[in-house]
Write an enzyme that holds these catalytic residues in place. Structure first.
Site, mmCIF file in Angstrom:
data_model
loop_
_atom_site.group_PDB
_atom_site.id
_atom_site.type_symbol
_atom_site.label_atom_id
_atom_site.label_comp_id
_atom_site.label_asym_id
_atom_site.label_seq_id
_atom_site.Cartn_x
_atom_site.Cartn_y
_atom_site.Cartn_z
ATOM 1 N N CYS A 2 0.838 -1.220 0.000
ATOM 2 C CA CYS A 2 0.000 0.000 0.000
ATOM 3 C C CYS A 2 0.865 1.259 0.000
ATOM 4 O O CYS A 2 1.983 1.247 0.457
ATOM 5 C CB CYS A 2 -0.853 0.015 1.255
ATOM 6 S SG CYS A 2 -1.684 -1.531 1.540
ATOM 7 N N ARG A 28 3.837 0.825 -6.863
ATOM 8 C CA ARG A 28 3.979 -0.204 -5.818
ATOM 9 C C ARG A 28 2.887 -1.265 -5.924
ATOM 10 O O ARG A 28 2.930 -2.281 -5.251
ATOM 11 C CB ARG A 28 3.913 0.451 -4.426
ATOM 12 C CG ARG A 28 5.028 1.449 -4.183
ATOM 13 C CD ARG A 28 4.722 2.292 -2.959
ATOM 14 N NE ARG A 28 4.748 1.516 -1.742
ATOM 15 C CZ ARG A 28 5.827 1.388 -0.974
ATOM 16 N NH1 ARG A 28 6.956 1.971 -1.337
ATOM 17 N NH2 ARG A 28 5.816 0.678 0.122
ATOM 18 N N TRP A 75 -3.802 -2.277 -0.948
ATOM 19 C CA TRP A 75 -3.555 -3.610 -1.477
ATOM 20 C C TRP A 75 -4.385 -4.541 -0.585
ATOM 21 O O TRP A 75 -4.036 -4.722 0.587
ATOM 22 C CB TRP A 75 -2.070 -3.922 -1.363
ATOM 23 C CG TRP A 75 -1.694 -5.191 -1.993
ATOM 24 C CD1 TRP A 75 -1.534 -6.402 -1.391
ATOM 25 C CD2 TRP A 75 -1.445 -5.424 -3.379
ATOM 26 N NE1 TRP A 75 -1.204 -7.348 -2.301
ATOM 27 C CE2 TRP A 75 -1.153 -6.796 -3.541
ATOM 28 C CE3 TRP A 75 -1.469 -4.615 -4.487
ATOM 29 C CZ2 TRP A 75 -0.874 -7.357 -4.770
ATOM 30 C CZ3 TRP A 75 -1.195 -5.179 -5.723
ATOM 31 C CH2 TRP A 75 -0.888 -6.531 -5.849
ATOM 32 N N ASN A 101 -1.143 0.854 6.737
ATOM 33 C CA ASN A 101 -0.430 -0.215 6.031
ATOM 34 C C ASN A 101 -0.141 -1.295 7.050
ATOM 35 O O ASN A 101 0.269 -0.996 8.165
ATOM 36 C CB ASN A 101 0.912 0.297 5.460
ATOM 37 C CG ASN A 101 0.728 0.964 4.119
ATOM 38 O OD1 ASN A 101 -0.392 1.009 3.603
ATOM 39 N ND2 ASN A 101 1.781 1.501 3.560
ATOM 40 N N GLY A 102 -0.352 -2.560 6.663
ATOM 41 C CA GLY A 102 -0.032 -3.660 7.573
ATOM 42 C C GLY A 102 -1.277 -4.472 7.874
ATOM 43 O O GLY A 102 -2.287 -4.381 7.181
ATOM 44 N N GLU A 478 16.609 -16.072 -12.915
ATOM 45 C CA GLU A 478 16.225 -14.654 -12.935
ATOM 46 C C GLU A 478 15.524 -14.327 -14.259
ATOM 47 O O GLU A 478 14.510 -13.627 -14.269
ATOM 48 C CB GLU A 478 17.457 -13.781 -12.722
ATOM 49 C CG GLU A 478 17.226 -12.302 -12.848
ATOM 50 C CD GLU A 478 16.126 -11.748 -11.930
ATOM 51 O OE1 GLU A 478 15.713 -12.437 -10.974
ATOM 52 O OE2 GLU A 478 15.651 -10.635 -12.199
ATOM 53 N N LYS A 482 11.632 -12.881 -14.601
ATOM 54 C CA LYS A 482 11.238 -11.668 -15.355
ATOM 55 C C LYS A 482 10.076 -12.000 -16.294
ATOM 56 O O LYS A 482 9.087 -11.296 -16.363
ATOM 57 C CB LYS A 482 12.418 -11.144 -16.174
ATOM 58 C CG LYS A 482 13.531 -10.532 -15.380
ATOM 59 C CD LYS A 482 13.192 -9.249 -14.656
ATOM 60 C CE LYS A 482 12.660 -9.323 -13.304
ATOM 61 N NZ LYS A 482 13.253 -9.641 -12.096
ATOM 62 N N GLU A 485 6.727 -13.067 -14.325
ATOM 63 C CA GLU A 485 6.058 -12.110 -13.416
ATOM 64 C C GLU A 485 5.403 -10.950 -14.154
ATOM 65 O O GLU A 485 4.547 -10.286 -13.584
ATOM 66 C CB GLU A 485 7.015 -11.586 -12.353
ATOM 67 C CG GLU A 485 8.082 -10.630 -12.822
ATOM 68 C CD GLU A 485 8.865 -10.029 -11.648
ATOM 69 O OE1 GLU A 485 8.279 -9.720 -10.605
ATOM 70 O OE2 GLU A 485 10.088 -9.883 -11.794
ATOM 71 N N HIS A 501 16.912 -35.295 -15.508
ATOM 72 C CA HIS A 501 16.395 -35.864 -14.248
ATOM 73 C C HIS A 501 14.925 -35.528 -14.063
ATOM 74 O O HIS A 501 14.378 -35.716 -12.973
ATOM 75 C CB HIS A 501 17.224 -35.342 -13.062
ATOM 76 C CG HIS A 501 18.667 -35.725 -13.137
ATOM 77 N ND1 HIS A 501 19.111 -37.030 -13.026
ATOM 78 C CD2 HIS A 501 19.763 -34.985 -13.397
ATOM 79 C CE1 HIS A 501 20.417 -37.065 -13.173
ATOM 80 N NE2 HIS A 501 20.844 -35.839 -13.393
ATOM 81 N N LYS A 595 5.750 -3.942 -5.546
ATOM 82 C CA LYS A 595 7.180 -3.624 -5.673
ATOM 83 C C LYS A 595 7.939 -3.990 -4.404
ATOM 84 O O LYS A 595 9.070 -4.388 -4.452
ATOM 85 C CB LYS A 595 7.378 -2.136 -5.958
ATOM 86 C CG LYS A 595 8.827 -1.724 -6.149
ATOM 87 C CD LYS A 595 9.491 -2.487 -7.278
ATOM 88 C CE LYS A 595 10.957 -2.170 -7.423
ATOM 89 N NZ LYS A 595 11.633 -3.081 -8.386
HETATM 90 C C1 AGP Z 1 11.617 -9.178 -8.753
HETATM 91 O O1 AGP Z 1 11.416 -8.760 -10.098
HETATM 92 C C2 AGP Z 1 10.355 -9.127 -7.943
HETATM 93 N N1 AGP Z 1 9.759 -7.853 -7.985
HETATM 94 C C3 AGP Z 1 10.556 -9.655 -6.534
HETATM 95 O O2 AGP Z 1 10.981 -10.998 -6.639
HETATM 96 C C4 AGP Z 1 11.590 -8.901 -5.674
HETATM 97 O O3 AGP Z 1 12.883 -9.120 -6.170
HETATM 98 C C5 AGP Z 1 11.513 -9.447 -4.254
HETATM 99 O O4 AGP Z 1 10.230 -9.143 -3.729
HETATM 100 C C6 AGP Z 1 12.592 -8.873 -3.326
HETATM 101 O O5 AGP Z 1 12.476 -7.486 -3.271
HETATM 102 P P1 AGP Z 1 13.697 -6.628 -2.628
HETATM 103 O O6 AGP Z 1 14.881 -6.785 -3.542
HETATM 104 O O7 AGP Z 1 13.170 -5.227 -2.597
HETATM 105 O O8 AGP Z 1 13.971 -7.192 -1.261
#
Ligand code: AGP
Length: 600
Positions: A2, A28, A75, A101-102, A478, A482, A485, A501, A595
Site C-alpha cells: 500500500c 507499488r 492492497w 499499512n499492515g 532470474e 522476469k 512475473e 532428471h 514492488k
Molecule cells: C523481482 O522482479 C520481484 N519484484 C521480486 O521478486 C523482488 O525481487 C523481491 O520481492 C525482493 O524485493 P527486494 O529486492 O526489494 O527485497
C-alpha cells in the site's frame, strides 16, 4: 504494498497535492485508492473520496478546499476490493480518519469490544477499527484533557499500542490541526517542507516537495503540523531528535521521462550504472571484502530477484576468489539460522530494504549476535537501518515491479567485492567495463529489433524453459522470473544438468527453450542440453557469444567473462518486456504483485 501520502501546510488544494502523491506511489501496486480532507473553516466532519480500481483520470477537484489531507493506495488483505473497503476509514462521528499499512492481528477482539461500546462499522477491513478505537479513547479522556491539544495524539498513541502486528497508521481529525502517525514494520517517512510538512510510505513520492526526510523507526510516533514536527517513542513517550537525511535522488530519477514504462527506462540505465559502479564503488567493496574475509562463514540472503543474486554470489566468489559463500532464500532461511555458527556474517540483499521475509532473518540473526551487512538500494530503509554495516546499491529509484537495474547492480557490486577479496580489484573494474560494453550492445537498436521480433513469435506460448549451468543457472532463474512475473508465461529456470532428471519430460514439439551459453567452461555442456531438448522437438533460443546450428533463434550476448550474467539477464529483461506488450499487459504493474513485499 500500500501507498501512503499526507499533506499539512498553507496550500488549500491539499486533496490534489495528495492525489498527485498517490500517483507517484502507483508503481507499488494497488487495487483501490482514497483521499480524505479536513475542509477549511469550522469543519463539521471529514470528507472522503475513495474508489476500487486504479486512479486513472480521476480527480479530487470536487472535494472541498483544505490545508490538511491524506490518501492511500490499498492492497487488499482484510476485506475485498470495494469502494467501502478502500482507505481512508472514519469513526462514528466522521471527525476522525485513518489510513493504514499492515495487518492488525488482534482486530476481531478489538472490533468485538468496540461493537459492545456501540460503535458501528461499515467495512470488512481491519483498518476501520483503528478510527473507532481512537474515538473510544478520546471519549474515555476527562473533558479537561479532551480539550488539550495533545489529547488526539494521546488517543492515537494508546490505540497504536493496543494493535498487534506490523502496522503503519496515520490519523487526522477536525479539531487538532495535525497528522499523527506511528509505525511498527511498515515504512513511513516524514518530509520537512517550508511552512508545510509531509508523510509518505516511500521517499520517492516526496521528491517534488522536499528532499529533507526522517525515516520513522519501529515504535516511533510523529505529530506533524505545518510549522512543527514532534517525534517520540510510542511505547515510552520519550522524545526523539529528528534524524534529518537528504535524499540524493532527483525528481527526474523518479519519473518515466520519455519512456512509456518505468521498466524500460530502468533497463536502459544499466550500461551506465555498470560503469559508475566500476569507477565509484571500490572503497566500499574493499571494506566489505575485509568483513567477508574475517567472518567465520558468510551467508548471502535475499527474496525473489535478490535471492537469485544471492545464489549468483556463491558462484561468483568461488569462481573469482575461491571463497565458499553460502546463500539462502529469505523465507526459507529460518532452519539455517538455528545452526549458523558464531562470528558468521549475514549479508541481506534487497532493492527496497523493506522485504518482510528478509527483515525477519535479519532480526533473528542480530538476536543471535550474528553480524549483518545490508546491501540495499533505498538508503534509510528498514534493512538499511537494521544493519551493522551497510552498502548502497546506488541504482537510483527502481519503480517497475520487475527488478532490473537493482539486480545487475547487485551483481556488479558482488563482483567488485570478490575481486577485492582476491586482492586485485582493478581486474574487477576492468571486467565491469566489459560488462557495461556488452550491456550497451544488449540494448542496442539492432538487438532490440531482434528481441522484439522474437517476442512477437513467442507471444502465444504458455510454457517455456530457460536453461543454464554454473552462474548461468541463477541467471536462468532470474530470466524466467522476469518473463513469468510480467508476461504471465509460465517460464521455468532449470539447471542444464537437471533436465534429464525430470524437466525434459515436458519438452514437446515447439516448446521454447532459452539456453544461456556464455564463453565459459559450461558452453559445451549447455549446447549438449540444447541438443537434448531439440531432439524432443524443443524450439531452441540461444543467448550466446556466437551463433550455432542448434539454435532456432539466436540473440548475441557479447562475452564479459564472469560478468556475462549481466548482459544475459538484460536480454531476458527486454524479452520479458516486449512479450508483455505483445500480450497486452502492463510491464510496470503486474497483477497480484507489489514492488515491495512488506508483509509475510
Ligand atoms: C523481482 O522482479 C520481484 N519484484 C521480486 O521478486 C523482488 O525481487 C523481491 O520481492 C525482493 O524485493 P527486494 O529486492 O526489494 O527485497
Amino acid at each position: 504494498m500500500c501507498g501512503i501520502f499526507g499533506y499539512i501546510g498553507h496550500k488549500t488544494n491539499a486533496p490534489t497535492i495528495v492525489l498527485e502523491g498517490l500517483k507517484r506511489l502507483e508503481y507499488r501496486g494497488y487495487d483501490s485508492w482514497g483521499v480524505a480532507v479536513v475542509p477549511e473553516g469550522d469543519a463539521e466532519n471529514i470528507l472522503v473520496k475513495k474508489k476500487a480500481g486504479k486512479i486513472g483520470a480521476a480527480t479530487v477537484t470536487s472535494m472541498p478546499k483544505g490545508t490538511l489531507a491524506f490518501g492511500h493506495t490499498r492492497w487488499a488483505t482484510h476485506g475485498g476490493v470495494t469502494d467501502v473497503n478502500a482507505h481512508p476509514h472514519l469513526d462514528c462521528t466522521k471527525t476522525i480518519a485513518v489510513i493504514h499499512n499492515g495487518i492488525v492481528e488482534n482486530y476481531e477482539a478489538l472490533k468485538e469490544m468496540l461493537t459492545k461500546e456501540g460503535h458501528h462499522f461499515v467495512s470488512q477491513t481491519d483498518t476501520e477499527i483503528i478510527a473507532h478505537l481512537v474515538e473510544e479513547n478520546l471519549k474515555a479522556m476527562k473533558p479537561a484533557i479532551r480539550d488539550a491539544q495533545p489529547a488526539f495524539s494521546k488517543a492515537v498513541q494508546k490505540a497504536f499500542n493496543a494493535l498487534d502486528g506490523l502496522n503503519a497508521i496515520i490519523l487526522i481529525n477536525t479539531t487538532s490541526h495535525e497528522m499523527v502517525a506511528a509505525r511498527n514494520g511498515s515504512p513511513l517517512v516524514v518530509g520537512f517542507g517550508d511552512g508545510e510538512n509531509f508523510l509518505a510510505s516511500d521517499p520517492a513520492a516526496l521528491l517534488p516537495h522536499t528532499k529533507q526526510v526522517h525515516y520513522l523507526e519501529d515504535d516511533e510516533m510523529v505529530i506533524v503540523r505545518p510549522d512543527a514536527i514532534h517525534i517520540f517513542n510510542a511505547r515510552t513517550g520519550e522524545r526523539v531528535r529528528p534524524r534529518k537525511q537528504l535524499l540524493t535522488w532527483t525528481e527526474k530519477d523518479a519519473e518515466k521521462g520519455q519512456y512509456p514504462y518505468f521498466m524500460l527506462k530502468e533497463i536502459y540505465e544499466q550500461p551506465g550504472l555498470m560503469s559508475e559502479i566500476a569507477s565509484e564503488s571500490t572503497e566500499q567493496a574493499k571494506e566489505l571484502a575485509k568483513q567477508f574475509a574475517t567472518a567465520y562463514r558468510v551467508y548471502v540472503v535475499g527474496a525473489g530477484t535478490s535471492g537469485h543474486a544471492a545464489r549468483a554470489a556463491s558462484y561468483l566468489f568461488s569462481d573469482i576468489s575461491a571463497h565458499l559463500i553460502n546463500w539462502g532464500i529469505a523465507s526459507e532461511f529460518d532452519h539455517r539460522l538455528n545452526v549458523i555458527p558464531e562470528k558468521s556474517l549475514v549479508v541481506a540483499l534487497s532493492q527496497s530494504g523493506e522485504t518482510m521475509d528478509l527483515m525477519e532473518v535479519v532480526k533473528k540473526a542480530k538476536a543471535k549476535g550474528i553480524g549483518v551487512v545490508s546491501i540495499v538500494n533505498v538508503v534509510g530503509s528498514s534493512l538499511w537501518r537494521m544493519a551493522d554495516f551497510r552498502m548502497p546499491i546506488g541504482a537510483g529509484p527502481e519503480k517497475g515491479v520487475a527488478s532490473t537495474k537493482a539486480f545487475t547492480s547487485k551483481i556488479a557490486h558482488l563482483i567488485l567485492i570478490a575481486y577485492a577479496m582476491k586482492g586485485n580489484i582493478s581486474d574487477g573494474q576492468k571486467l565491469l567495463i566489459r560488462a557495461a560494453k556488452s550491456a550497451k550492445e544488449a540494448v542496442s537498436e539492432s538487438n532490440v529489433k531482434r528481441i522484439k521480433a522474437l517476442a512477437a513469435k513467442m507471444k502465444s506460448v504458455e510454457h517455456m524453459f530457460v536453461v543454464g549451468k554454473g552462474i548461468s543457472y541463477p541467471a536462468a532463474q532470474e530470466c524466467a522470473l522476469k518473463i513469468k512475473e510480467i508476461s504471465y508465461i509460465h517460464a521455468e529456470g532449470v539447471a542444464a544438468g537437471e533436465l534429464k532428471h525430470g524437466p525434459l519430460a515436458l519438452v514437446t514439439k515447439g516448446t521454447p527453450c532459452i539456453v544461456i551459453a556464455p564463453n565459459d567452461e559450461t558452453y559445451r555442456d549447455v549446447l549438449g542440453s540444447a541438443m537434448e531438448m531439440k531432439a524432443r522437438g524443443g524450439h531452441i533460443i540461444g543467448f550466446s557469444y556466437k551463433n550455432d546450428e542448434v539454435f532456432d533463434d539466436y540473440i548475441p550476448v557479447a562475452d564479459a567473462g564472469e560478468a556475462t550474467i549481466i548482459p544475459n539477464v538484460i536480454v531476458a529483461q527486454l524479452l520479458a518486456y516486449y512479450l508483455t506488450l505483445e500480450r497486452g499487459f502492463d510491464p510496470d504493474m503486474p497483477r497480484n504483485l507489489a514492488k515491495s513485499v512488506t508483509v509475510k
